[in-house]
Design an enzyme around this catalytic site. Sequence first.
Site, PDB file in Angstrom:
ATOM      1  N   LYS A 303       0.871  -1.189   0.000  1.00 22.04           N
ATOM      2  CA  LYS A 303       0.000   0.000   0.000  1.00 22.04           C
ATOM      3  C   LYS A 303       0.896   1.223   0.000  1.00 22.04           C
ATOM      4  CE  LYS A 303      -4.474  -1.006   2.121  1.00 22.04           C
ATOM      5  NZ  LYS A 303      -5.346  -0.821   3.298  1.00 22.04           N
ATOM      6  N   ARG A 401      -7.865  -8.591   3.367  1.00 22.09           N
ATOM      7  CA  ARG A 401      -6.915  -7.556   3.786  1.00 22.09           C
ATOM      8  C   ARG A 401      -7.554  -6.502   4.697  1.00 22.09           C
ATOM      9  NH1 ARG A 401      -1.904  -4.798   0.622  1.00 22.09           N
ATOM     10  NH2 ARG A 401      -1.339  -3.441   2.347  1.00 22.09           N
ATOM     11  N   HIS A 424       0.750   8.071  13.915  1.00 20.32           N
ATOM     12  CA  HIS A 424      -0.223   7.112  13.394  1.00 20.32           C
ATOM     13  C   HIS A 424      -0.517   6.025  14.443  1.00 20.32           C
ATOM     14  CE1 HIS A 424      -2.292   4.585  10.487  1.00 20.32           C
ATOM     15  NE2 HIS A 424      -1.472   3.581  10.773  1.00 20.32           N
TER      16      HIS A 424
HETATM   17  N1  NAD Z   1       1.352   1.501   3.657  1.00 21.95           N
HETATM   18  C1  NAD Z   1       0.885   0.925   4.730  1.00 21.95           C
HETATM   19  O1  NAD Z   1       0.422  -0.211   4.698  1.00 21.95           O
HETATM   20  C2  NAD Z   1       0.970   1.647   6.028  1.00 21.95           C
HETATM   21  C3  NAD Z   1       0.803   0.942   7.208  1.00 21.95           C
HETATM   22  C4  NAD Z   1       0.939   1.615   8.408  1.00 21.95           C
HETATM   23  C5  NAD Z   1       1.232   2.955   8.420  1.00 21.95           C
HETATM   24  N2  NAD Z   1       1.399   3.600   7.239  1.00 21.95           N
HETATM   25  C6  NAD Z   1       1.766   5.015   7.241  1.00 21.95           C
HETATM   26  O2  NAD Z   1       3.025   5.156   7.880  1.00 21.95           O
HETATM   27  C7  NAD Z   1       3.103   6.453   8.485  1.00 21.95           C
HETATM   28  C8  NAD Z   1       3.539   6.323   9.900  1.00 21.95           C
HETATM   29  O3  NAD Z   1       4.815   5.730   9.962  1.00 21.95           O
HETATM   30  P1  NAD Z   1       5.823   6.060  11.164  1.00 21.95           P
HETATM   31  O4  NAD Z   1       5.150   5.845  12.431  1.00 21.95           O
HETATM   32  O5  NAD Z   1       7.077   5.359  10.883  1.00 21.95           O
HETATM   33  O6  NAD Z   1       5.973   7.631  11.056  1.00 21.95           O
HETATM   34  P2  NAD Z   1       7.080   8.565  10.382  1.00 21.95           P
HETATM   35  O7  NAD Z   1       7.546   8.025   9.109  1.00 21.95           O
HETATM   36  O8  NAD Z   1       6.484   9.903  10.388  1.00 21.95           O
HETATM   37  O9  NAD Z   1       8.271   8.477  11.426  1.00 21.95           O
HETATM   38  C9  NAD Z   1       8.065   8.946  12.748  1.00 21.95           C
HETATM   39  C10 NAD Z   1       9.244   9.838  13.187  1.00 21.95           C
HETATM   40  O10 NAD Z   1      10.369   9.018  13.445  1.00 21.95           O
HETATM   41  C11 NAD Z   1      11.514   9.533  12.755  1.00 21.95           C
HETATM   42  N3  NAD Z   1      12.366   8.389  12.517  1.00 21.95           N
HETATM   43  C12 NAD Z   1      12.198   7.382  11.626  1.00 21.95           C
HETATM   44  N4  NAD Z   1      13.152   6.461  11.787  1.00 21.95           N
HETATM   45  C13 NAD Z   1      13.942   6.896  12.793  1.00 21.95           C
HETATM   46  C14 NAD Z   1      15.078   6.344  13.451  1.00 21.95           C
HETATM   47  N5  NAD Z   1      15.570   5.158  13.122  1.00 21.95           N
HETATM   48  N6  NAD Z   1      15.623   7.043  14.469  1.00 21.95           N
HETATM   49  C15 NAD Z   1      15.097   8.241  14.864  1.00 21.95           C
HETATM   50  N7  NAD Z   1      14.010   8.800  14.296  1.00 21.95           N
HETATM   51  C16 NAD Z   1      13.444   8.121  13.270  1.00 21.95           C
HETATM   52  C17 NAD Z   1      10.944  10.187  11.546  1.00 21.95           C
HETATM   53  O11 NAD Z   1      11.850  11.132  11.010  1.00 21.95           O
HETATM   54  C18 NAD Z   1       9.679  10.809  12.116  1.00 21.95           C
HETATM   55  O12 NAD Z   1       9.963  12.045  12.709  1.00 21.95           O
HETATM   56  C19 NAD Z   1       1.735   7.051   8.342  1.00 21.95           C
HETATM   57  O13 NAD Z   1       1.742   7.943   7.283  1.00 21.95           O
HETATM   58  C20 NAD Z   1       0.854   5.874   8.040  1.00 21.95           C
HETATM   59  O14 NAD Z   1      -0.295   6.217   7.312  1.00 21.95           O
HETATM   60  C21 NAD Z   1       1.276   2.977   6.056  1.00 21.95           C
HETATM   61  O1  LIG Z   2      -1.931  -2.760   4.974  1.00 17.87           O
HETATM   62  C1  LIG Z   2      -3.125  -2.574   5.207  1.00 17.87           C
HETATM   63  O2  LIG Z   2      -4.022  -2.962   4.450  1.00 17.87           O
HETATM   64  C2  LIG Z   2      -3.535  -1.866   6.413  1.00 17.87           C
HETATM   65  O3  LIG Z   2      -4.691  -1.558   6.559  1.00 17.87           O
HETATM   66  C3  LIG Z   2      -2.468  -1.572   7.392  1.00 17.87           C
HETATM   67  C4  LIG Z   2      -2.796  -0.406   8.270  1.00 17.87           C
HETATM   68  O4  LIG Z   2      -2.231  -0.716   9.531  1.00 17.87           O
HETATM   69  C5  LIG Z   2      -2.152   0.871   7.786  1.00 17.87           C
HETATM   70  O5  LIG Z   2      -2.314   1.880   8.721  1.00 17.87           O
HETATM   71  C6  LIG Z   2      -2.570   1.364   6.435  1.00 17.87           C
HETATM   72  O6  LIG Z   2      -1.873   2.539   6.109  1.00 17.87           O
HETATM   73  C7  LIG Z   2      -3.977   1.740   6.381  1.00 17.87           C
HETATM   74  O7  LIG Z   2      -4.312   1.733   5.076  1.00 17.87           O
HETATM   75  P1  LIG Z   2      -5.572   2.524   4.571  1.00 17.87           P
HETATM   76  O8  LIG Z   2      -5.883   1.851   3.307  1.00 17.87           O
HETATM   77  O9  LIG Z   2      -6.629   2.392   5.588  1.00 17.87           O
HETATM   78  O10 LIG Z   2      -5.131   3.921   4.393  1.00 17.87           O
END
Ligand code: NAD
Ligand SMILES: O=C(O)C(=O)C[C@@H](O)[C@H](O)[C@H](O)COP(=O)(O)O
Length: 518
Positions: A303, A401, A424
């Site tokens: 995703k 999913r 998040h």
């Molecule tokens: N694609 C998916 O399936 C999926 C799933 C879950 C979350 N997400 C997305 O992921 C994002 C959240 O991810 P997150 O919690 O990693 O947030 P983020 O990427 O914003 O990172 C959080 C903070 O940690 C810092 N950081 C990252 N790695 C570090 C390290 N090793 N040491 C010190 N600081 C570090 C970053 O610079 C940031 O300030 C959201 O946008 C969420 O929607 C996507």
């Molecule tokens: O991978 C997925 O599918 C998920 O729903 C994982 C979630 O934990 C994640 O936060 C994801 O970014 C949410 O996706 P969204 O489609 O609801 O934006």
Amino acid sequence: MALVVIVGPPGSGKTTVGRALAAALDAPFRDADADIADAAGKPIPDIFVDEGEDHFRALEREAVRRALAEHDGVLALGGGAVLAESTRKLLADATVVHLKVDLGEAVKRTEIDKGRPLLQVNPRATLRRLMDERLPLYREVETFAIDTTGRDVDDLTAEITAKLAVRTVTVNDAEQPYPVLIGRGTTDRLPEFLGKASRVAVLHTASTAPLAERVGALCPDGVEATLMELPDAEDGKTVAVAEQVWEALGAEGFTRTDLVVGVGGGAVTDLAGFVAACWLRGVAVVHVPTSLLGAVDAAVGGKTGVNTAAGKNLVGAFHPPRAVLVDLDHFTTLPRRDLAAGLAEVVKAGFISDPVILDLVEADPEAALDAANPVVAELVERAIAVKAEVVGPDLKEGGLRAILNYGHTFAHAIEKLEHYRWRHGDAVAVGMVYAAHLNAITGRVDLVERTKSVLASLGLPTTYEAGRWDDILKVMKIDKKNVGATQRFVLLDALAEPVVVDDVTADQQREAYERLTA
Ligand SMILES: NC(=O)c1ccc[n+]([C@@H]2O[C@H](COP(=O)([O-])OP(=O)(O)OC[C@H]3O[C@@H](n4cnc5c(N)ncnc54)[C@H](O)[C@@H]3O)[C@@H](O)[C@H]2O)c1
Ligand SMILES: O=C(O)C(=O)C[C@@H](O)[C@H](O)[C@H](O)COP(=O)(O)O
């Protein structure tokens, strides 16, 4: 234990390191050169003098074939063993550690050893020629390489042991299965996943800039790495930032065989994946997640996306990575609050599929918050295994999913109302408490206290501001899971029995909010 084979040029330390490694792994050590001498009944230099190198190589092929079939432990091969194509084929399925050394140190290490028949005359020039000739062959068979120059045996043994502990979870994506490597030092495995790239765009933020430099330096000669810094966190997950990256890729002449690498938290890997999905309608992406949340969730599953004024992640594409390199070493610099936020998604995996995760966290929450504690590796692997099992058969969220969205309907509403300033994982924690109330209110299962207590033990929030129901409902009504005007929620019939339902009434939704904020 499984067989570990050591290869490398003369003077790289195959026997010394091999013995130390075997001791560290509590496994037997075997030296193929010693086997050859035993079989011939004389030392190797005498075989060269009496029968010549061709005869020695024939003995070597047979000795290596036998040792590979019989031995269970650490096996050191002679420097020239990889010259035989049949041996290289046999090594294809083995774990092979390639020990490297620079020429000067190899000369010093070998000059006092009279047991090396090929190095008796003009050793420096001979060593240089052997190293040049054989390097591509070592690379062909290596699982990973370690440079031994200037390092002591204990240090090398510790690094090899850590690298051998790497676990692989395969995501069986219908189009292209891909590996998620989990362990320490997995970042160094990037060169295995470059494919035919001649350009690599390394996307990162300020917090991951030093690591991005290191990743760029892993690209071999002929592969040009360009580092691109993004704004931090959700500020980087916008169409405007994606557009800037696309412009930079255009300026670099980035082609379909080139590679995007996302080095950072979930925000970076979401943006990197989205950029890769759209550029030339799809180029490969490898993720190096640096946050716990990125590792267990965002980087795995394909995703990708950005936030827009309409809402969180509403614009994006399904674009699975070529590989995910989860390097546990990166989590040691994560602030405790970010570790906790990542654990929220780990706990989610526990509620929807693997209750052992909950048992582990409940047994010792402080251990789960200590990136160096072995329990973190187990939690990461378990959470990734849950995700892999779900996204493998259902990349595009046709059905199964959706269970990964447990707690996310309410969480995404908080994120939007808080202008993406909440972590998040914090939002997901509150969202799971909301979902737990809905489970109870709709007569399914009452996990409210367990949910609150496991999340609170990690320092995660479990409640939200009162008086905001109308705003929250408005956002929840444009959730991606909804079908037309029908809202859908992921709930639990029982622990680890998720279900997607479309009959939660407006009163039940409101009641859950009232209980959450009480
Ligand atoms: N694609 C998916 O399936 C999926 C799933 C879950 C979350 N997400 C997305 O992921 C994002 C959240 O991810 P997150 O919690 O990693 O947030 P983020 O990427 O914003 O990172 C959080 C903070 O940690 C810092 N950081 C990252 N790695 C570090 C390290 N090793 N040491 C010190 N600081 C570090 C970053 O610079 C940031 O300030 C959201 O946008 C969420 O929607 C996507
Ligand atoms: O991978 C997925 O599918 C998920 O729903 C994982 C979630 O934990 C994640 O936060 C994801 O970014 C949410 O996706 P969204 O489609 O609801 O934006």
